[in-house]
Design an enzyme around this catalytic site. Structure first.
Site, PDB file in Angstrom:
ATOM      1  CG  PHE A   7      -2.135  -0.760   1.190  1.00  0.00           C
ATOM      2  CD1 PHE A   7      -3.269  -0.287   0.543  1.00  0.00           C
ATOM      3  CD2 PHE A   7      -2.196  -1.997   1.814  1.00  0.00           C
ATOM      4  CE1 PHE A   7      -4.435  -1.033   0.506  1.00  0.00           C
ATOM      5  CE2 PHE A   7      -3.360  -2.756   1.788  1.00  0.00           C
ATOM      6  CZ  PHE A   7      -4.484  -2.270   1.133  1.00  0.00           C
ATOM      7  CG  ASP A   8       1.021   5.764  -2.006  1.00  0.00           C
ATOM      8  OD1 ASP A   8       2.129   6.100  -1.567  1.00  0.00           O
ATOM      9  OD2 ASP A   8       0.169   6.578  -2.395  1.00  0.00           O
ATOM     10  CG  LEU A   9       0.874   7.103   4.351  1.00  0.00           C
ATOM     11  CD1 LEU A   9      -0.168   6.293   5.127  1.00  0.00           C
ATOM     12  CD2 LEU A   9       2.070   7.440   5.232  1.00  0.00           C
ATOM     13  CG  ASP A  10       1.345  11.000   1.914  1.00  0.00           C
ATOM     14  OD1 ASP A  10       0.860  10.725   3.019  1.00  0.00           O
ATOM     15  OD2 ASP A  10       2.445  11.571   1.772  1.00  0.00           O
TER      16      ASP A  10
END
Length: 216
Positions: A7-10
């Site tokens: 997963f990416d965050l931002d």
């Protein structure tokens, strides 16, 4: 297939608009650049900061490194938590764990801040590993972060891995390793951006993403 989720965050798990754009605004002011419209600074959300300062304001490599310091002056004091979790994300992460998926964070944000944010929003418990960029500049690009995630977790079968993110850097970075990427449109990348860089799937909402993950 796809038992491991990166997963990416931002723009994927949280909406960091206020904190990031105000931190960029603060950094630009150090160079006499006044940008009152925070919406114009949204392109800074997702990519490495150095690349954005160079692309959007013509900074040299040295200026970009210096500007990151000004950015962190604001970000560490208050911008870090001027952030919010997208509705439905906590439930989605919980379901991923219940389904036995290995869940790893792979963000261009410095790892030290990523850990603080996940802990603050009570999301850390859903992750097997948290990978982010380094503060010394040795690991800043998305492909560098993904490489660390793969090696640290001894992942060798890319057919088992799925990347989820909202910007082209997520798609291109994972693509370097033969990892398929799901682009999400509730973040900061457009459909055109995600399609152009080769996202295999694109979903509109967190609910659509949850439904997609249940099908695969």
């Amino acid at each position: 297939m796809n038992h491991i989720i990166l997963f990416d965050l931002d723009g994927t798990l949280t909406d960091p608009k206020e904190g990031i754009t105000k931190s960029v605004q603060h950094a630009l002011q150090a160079y006499g650049i006044d940008e009152p419209d925070l919406d114009k600074l949204c392109p800074f959300i997702g990519p490495p900061l150095s690349a954005s300062f160079k692309e959007y304001y013509g900074f040299s490599e040295a200026q970009a490194r210096e500007a990151i310091g000004y950015f962190h002056d604001y970000f560490t004091k208050q911008g870090l938590f001027e952030n919010k979790v997208y509705p439905g994300i906590t439930h989605l992460l919980k379901k991923c764990r219940e389904q036995g998926k290995k869940v790893i964070l792979a963000t261009s944000k410095p790892q030290i801040y990523a850990k603080q944010i996940l802990k603050h929003f009570e999301l850390a418990e859903y992750f097997d590993d948290i990978q982010g960029s380094s503060m010394d500049g040795s690991k800043i690009h998305k492909e560098d972060v993904i490489q660390s995630a793969l090696s640290d977790n001894q992942i060798t079968d890319m057919q088992e891995v799925l990347m989820i993110g909202d910007r082209k850097h997520d798609v291109l970075g994972s693509g370097k390793f033969g990892i398929s990427c799901v682009g999400v449109l509730y973040g900061y990348g457009s459909r055109e951006e995600l399609e152009t860089c080769g996202a295999k799937w694109i979903v509109d909402t967190v609910e659509d993403l949850e439904a997609f993950l249940e099908r695969i």
